[in-house]
Design an enzyme around this catalytic site. Structure first.
Site, short mmCIF file in Angstrom:
data_model
loop_
_atom_site.label_atom_id
_atom_site.label_comp_id
_atom_site.label_asym_id
_atom_site.label_seq_id
_atom_site.Cartn_x
_atom_site.Cartn_y
_atom_site.Cartn_z
CE LYS A 50 24.03 -18.60 -1.60
NZ LYS A 50 24.54 -17.23 -1.52
CD GLN A 94 23.54 -14.32 0.61
OE1 GLN A 94 24.05 -15.43 0.66
NE2 GLN A 94 22.95 -13.86 -0.48
CG ASP A 117 30.09 -16.03 -3.25
OD1 ASP A 117 29.57 -16.91 -3.96
OD2 ASP A 117 29.44 -15.31 -2.45
#
Ligand code: NAD
Length: 279
Positions: A50, A94, A117
């Site tokens: 990422k 994460q 997200d």
């Protein structure tokens, strides 16, 4: 046809880099912060992927590392510091968190406008109501690929295997908003093949290697294999790729399919978040 996720992701990066340049004209540099709790090697690899994608398109990114034994409160305190920073436009926690830690509370502490997200209940709720703001990256990538394939979604028969909050549920909402007919299957579905054989668009996100065999797929279907499974020293999806590629009209490989698209959509969402914060 093989759906080349890397090539599609490269196109998304070109477009994103242009938007980053536009923001630079106003002296704005998008900033993404990732939060990694513990030392899960797969998570560490995703974080690296990422950050290098961010660097390629000009997004400034930083990783906050917290020790394995951090409490949820400590994670939330970190996230709140990032919420308060004007140079951070997107925050990504994460997953999975270390054993025994529920991600819900920590995820809810991310400001919805920085939730790149798309997991915050405010963003999920908006998605369900048909107002897509920041949405989960994997479903966004699948919709992007379908658009690039020129697939008409209105009236299309779509079947999703897997009803997670990350993939199955948000994708179902996104396909419904586009007027597809959607079936969502899961581990308790009685006759999986009976459903999957209906699919013009089949998306499989179960985490079970070779769950989908050739005879379960409608000839000409577009197949998205979201699964990532380690089998021996190989990474495979949830679809028996070698057999299914012969009857599908298009299929994503694993690796090199949905994965790169998911990372690319994180860039899109970080820029989207930055643009809307700048407004
Ligand atoms: P999950 O692991 O939270 O849940 C699995 C889902 O599959 C559940 O809905 C379950 O009911 C269903 N399922 C399990 N076994 C089944 C079976 N035998 N028949 C039918 N349904 C079954 O789901 P997730 O977090 O969406 O992850 C699914 C897979 O996708 C994993 O392999 C994960 O690593 C992968 N994944 C990949 C990406 C990517 O970017 N490529 C992104 C997210 C998840």
């Amino acid at each position: 046809m093989i759906i080349d996720g890397k090539a599609l992701a490269a196109d998304v990066e070109v477009e994103t880099a242009q938007r980053v340049k536009k923001l630079a004209e106003r002296a704005i540099v998008p900033g993404l912060a990732t939060v990694l709790v513990g030392e899960n090697p797969a998570s560490q690899m995703y974080i690296r992927l990422k950050h290098s994608a961010c660097t390629r398109v000009g997004i400034r990114s930083e990783n906050v590392m917290l020790p394995e034994n951090s409490s949820v409160e400590e994670t939330i305190t970190k996230i709140q510091e990032l919420n308060d920073r004007p140079d951070i436009n997107g925050i990504l926690l994460q997953l999975p968190l270390p054993k025994g830690q529920s991600p819900q509370r920590a995820m809810m502490s991310i400001l919805p406008e920085k939730d790149v997200d798309g997991f915050h209940p405010v963003n999920m709720g908006a998605l369900l109501l048909g107002a897509e703001r920041l949405v989960p990256c994997t479903p966004r990538g699948i919709i992007y690929a379908l658009e690039r394939l020129g697939k008409k979604l209105e009236g299309a028969e779509a079947v999703i295997v897997g009803h997670s909050n990350v993939v199955g549920k948000p994708l179902a909402a996104m396909l419904l908003s586009r007027n597809a007919t959607v079936q969502v299957c899961h581990v308790f579905t009685r006759d999986l093949a009976d459903h999957t054989r209906d699919a013009e668009i089949l998306v499989v996100a179960a985490g079970v290697p070779a769950l989908i065999k050739k005879e379960m797929v409608r000839p000409g279907a577009i197949v998205f294999d979201v699964g990532i499974n380690r089998v021996g020293d190989k990474t495979v999806g949830d679809v028996d790729y070698e057999a299914v590629k012969d009857i599908a009209s298009a299929i994503t490989p694993v690796p090199g399919g949905v994965g790169p698209l998911t990372v690319a959509m994180l860039l899109t969402q970080t820029v989207l978040a930055t643009e809307s914060q700048a407004r």
